[in-house]
Design a protein around this motif. Structure first.
Motif, mmCIF file in Angstrom:
data_model
loop_
_atom_site.group_PDB
_atom_site.id
_atom_site.type_symbol
_atom_site.label_atom_id
_atom_site.label_comp_id
_atom_site.label_asym_id
_atom_site.label_seq_id
_atom_site.Cartn_x
_atom_site.Cartn_y
_atom_site.Cartn_z
ATOM 1 N N VAL A 63 1.722 -50.919 9.923
ATOM 2 C CA VAL A 63 3.151 -51.207 9.121
ATOM 3 C C VAL A 63 3.361 -49.981 9.797
ATOM 4 N N GLN A 64 4.943 -50.087 9.979
ATOM 5 C CA GLN A 64 5.777 -48.272 9.649
ATOM 6 C C GLN A 64 7.505 -48.789 9.797
ATOM 7 N N GLY A 65 7.214 -47.437 8.870
ATOM 8 C CA GLY A 65 9.575 -48.229 8.353
ATOM 9 C C GLY A 65 9.639 -47.017 9.069
ATOM 10 N N GLY A 106 11.709 -51.578 9.807
ATOM 11 C CA GLY A 106 10.255 -51.776 9.533
ATOM 12 C C GLY A 106 9.589 -52.806 11.004
ATOM 13 N N LEU A 142 3.995 -46.474 15.049
ATOM 14 C CA LEU A 142 3.214 -47.325 14.918
ATOM 15 C C LEU A 142 2.199 -47.603 16.073
ATOM 16 N N GLU A 176 1.811 -49.271 1.502
ATOM 17 C CA GLU A 176 0.690 -49.387 2.082
ATOM 18 C C GLU A 176 -0.233 -48.443 1.933
ATOM 19 N N TRP A 184 5.641 -50.377 4.055
ATOM 20 C CA TRP A 184 5.658 -49.118 4.645
ATOM 21 C C TRP A 184 5.310 -48.401 3.360
ATOM 22 N N ASP A 185 6.135 -48.026 2.702
ATOM 23 C CA ASP A 185 6.073 -47.387 1.522
ATOM 24 C C ASP A 185 4.677 -47.481 0.410
ATOM 25 N N ALA A 218 10.311 -47.193 15.305
ATOM 26 C CA ALA A 218 9.441 -47.555 14.179
ATOM 27 C C ALA A 218 8.025 -47.648 15.525
#
Ligand code: UT7
Length: 327
Positions: A11-13, A164, A64, A298, A295-296, A60
């Motif tokens: 996951v990536q924001g 995200g 990722l 993770e 993301w926050d 994002a």
């Protein structure tokens, strides 16, 4: 044959650097930090000053792919949930693929407003479960500032910009997306809508003069439906899967209003420690809220954790996803 589930394997924001605080808004419209904080839980939000939804999504995606060491050419499908596409067409998915070098992927945009991410996640999972694809990206992105009326204090204080993305890959350990319940009721469309710009009201001088290209919301009406339906569908997916509140490790709720989130957690019997919340720093990023929460949080997630993702939004659209974290 082993059952294949679609697991989130990364996951990536991405949020813009530019912060707009409640105090900043109080200089533009008749509002206050006190009103916004007590009614919504929001303290600040990010605003993209230069660029489009695809730029946030591409940032994002690039991060990722880099952190997972995946070549962009390996991605087969990209689904972009958004209500603020770069253009009516071509799709933002097409643009993101071009900007990140995902030359072998096909993709499309999906509109389900604040429920966009759970709609897209459920859809993307099907392509993995069927064995058709091995690497699918599901993106939730919105540049809400591009459709906000900064003369309307009832809407401009609520939303922010952000993106995200999650990577879906096949899993045979029983982790990943295990169930979802998705609902919609078009009778609610008048309560939360961008009235102009589509085929119902194509752009004219009149639509611009009447500020019809901006988000319009009847907040109280939406609140009433949101608070009931988000809580109900979250309880429904627990019952359907025989889950108790002890079984659920995390509620990942759409970040529209802290009061709606609290009501949902209460209906599910969950203590606040099990609820992901970042509304205070990003506001409501529409399709972006759920992947930004993942993301926050993770670093706090563990393999096998049980998550319920839950959302309600324009349409009306709403639903919940039950998944087990895979890493
Ligand atoms: O994410 C998609 C789904 N969207 C939602 O789930 C949003 C659901 N709705 C809500 O979260 C809430 O309805 C809002 C946060 C939008 C509004 O909160 P509310 O408690 O429902 O306020 P209200 O609309 O009933 O307005 C109360 C008062 C009104 O003044 P009067 O008529 O009582 O004098 C509004 O004019 O607050 C006033 N008001 C404001 N005052 C200061 C409305 N917006 C503001 C503002 N600052 N920004």
């Amino acid at each position: 044959m082993e059952k294949i589930t679609a697991a989130i394997t990364a996951v990536q924001g991405y949020v813009p650097d530019n912060v707009m605080t409640n105090e900043d808004l109080a200089k533009i419209v008749d509002t206050s930090d006190e009103w916004i904080t007590t009614r919504t839980g929001i303290k600040e939000r990010r605003i993209l000053t230069d660029g489009a939804s695809s730029d946030m999504a591409a940032a994002a995606v690039a991060q990722l792919l880099e952190k997972k060491g995946i070549d962009p050419l390996e991605i087969e499908l990209v689904i972009v949930a958004t209500v603020t596409p770069d253009y009516p067409f071509p799709s933002t998915a097409n643009v993101v693929c071009d900007k990140t070098g995902m030359k072998n992927a096909w993709g499309y945009d999906l509109i389900a407003a604040c429920s966009g991410f759970i709609y897209a996640l459920t859809t993307g999972a099907k392509f993995i479960e069927s064995g058709h694809h091995k690497k699918v990206l599901v993106i939730g992105v919105d540049k809400m500032s591009s459709i906000l009326d900064y003369e309307d204090r009832t809407t401009c204080v609520i939303f922010g910009d952000g993106a995200g993305v999650v990577l879906l890959e096949p899993n045979t350990e029983g982790n990943g997306v295990l169930d979802s319940i998705l609902k919609s009721d078009g009778a609610g469309r008048h309560y939360l809508i961008q009235p102009a710009g589509g085929s119902a009201n194509p752009p004219t001088h009149k639509t611009v003069d009447e500020r019809m290209h901006f988000v319009k919301q009847e907040g109280q009406q939406v609140f009433k439906f949101a608070v009931t339906n988000m809580a109900e569908v979250s309880a429904e997916i627990m019952e359907k899967n025989n889950l108790t509140s002890e079984d659920v490790d995390w509620l990942v709720p759409h970040q529209a209003n802290l009061r709606i989130i609290d009501a949902t957690a209460k209906r599910m019997g969950l203590p606040s420690e099990k609820v992901m919340i970042n509304i205070q720093k990003y506001g409501n990023t529409t399709a972006g809220t759920l992947p930004l929460c993942l993301w926050d949080y993770e670093s706090q997630l563990k393999k096998g954790d049980t998550l319920i993702l839950s959302a309600f939004g324009g349409g009306f659209t709403w639903g919940a996803v039950y998944l087990k974290w895979a890493y």
